[in-house]
Write an enzyme that holds these catalytic residues in place. Structure first.
Site, PDB file in Angstrom:
ATOM      1  N   CYS A   1      38.605  34.435  35.438  1.00  0.00           N
ATOM      2  CA  CYS A   1      38.392  34.753  37.070  1.00  0.00           C
ATOM      3  C   CYS A   1      39.935  34.401  37.329  1.00  0.00           C
ATOM      4  O   CYS A   1      40.944  34.243  36.534  1.00  0.00           O
ATOM      5  CB  CYS A   1      37.543  33.842  37.694  1.00  0.00           C
ATOM      6  SG  CYS A   1      37.170  34.225  39.506  1.00  0.00           S
TER       7      CYS A   1
ATOM      8  N   CYS B   1      35.650  38.431  38.401  1.00  0.00           N
ATOM      9  CA  CYS B   1      36.312  39.247  39.646  1.00  0.00           C
ATOM     10  C   CYS B   1      37.480  40.350  39.160  1.00  0.00           C
ATOM     11  O   CYS B   1      37.855  40.400  38.099  1.00  0.00           O
ATOM     12  CB  CYS B   1      37.046  37.849  40.335  1.00  0.00           C
ATOM     13  SG  CYS B   1      38.662  37.342  39.556  1.00  0.00           S
TER      14      CYS B   1
ATOM     15  N   CYS C   1      43.824  41.336  33.709  1.00  0.00           N
ATOM     16  CA  CYS C   1      43.489  40.602  32.376  1.00  0.00           C
ATOM     17  C   CYS C   1      44.632  40.763  31.109  1.00  0.00           C
ATOM     18  O   CYS C   1      45.022  41.845  31.182  1.00  0.00           O
ATOM     19  CB  CYS C   1      41.993  41.034  31.855  1.00  0.00           C
ATOM     20  SG  CYS C   1      41.580  40.308  30.473  1.00  0.00           S
TER      21      CYS C   1
END
Length: 138
Positions: A7, A79, A86
């Site tokens: 997240c 999220c 990422c």
């Protein structure tokens, strides 16, 4: 089985998902981290999970950088921010998936409404990760 849950802040949704997934199967190696970790786990997340019988009070936010060189069976973002930002893992990642949830820490309104949002998201995370567990791991 080694699973990393990501997240942005690693203070709420990823911590709840970590707690649920670990509760489904103690043999899983579950970690959670954030792309921009918060100073501490959200106290309402700790309380709402305790209400469901899951203790995450000893969890703390960690930076995803510490896990980039490891091998993972699953890297799961919870999220949109973490999904979009990422990082590239230099270790092997067998499966990268996204299971998104609203952030209850952004809820505004009465104390009752905010608490109801934490309960709603906690329960959605439980259902989402139980489906993941049943369909992917079990």
């Amino acid at each position: 089985m080694k699973i990393l849950i990501l997240c942005t802040g690693n203070s709420c949704r990823s911590q709840m998902a970590h707690g649920w997934l670990q509760s489904f199967d103690k043999s899983l190696e579950v970690h959670s981290a954030g792309t921009e970790p918060a100073p501490r786990v959200n106290s309402k997340a700790v309380k709402v999970m305790a209400e469901a019988g899951i203790d995450i009070s000893n969890h703390y936010p960690k930076n995803v950088d510490r896990y980039l060189n490891e091998e993972w069976d699953y890297v799961i973002t919870v999220c949109g921010g973490a999904n979009e930002s990422c990082p590239t893992f230099s270790g092997k990642v067998n499966h990268r998936i996204h299971i998104g949830f609203d952030d209850p820490s952004h809820a505004t309104g009465t104390d009752e409404f905010i608490w109801s949002e934490f309960i709603r998201v906690r329960d959605e995370i439980k259902r989402g990760f139980y489906q993941f567990y049943i369909n992917e791991i079990y």
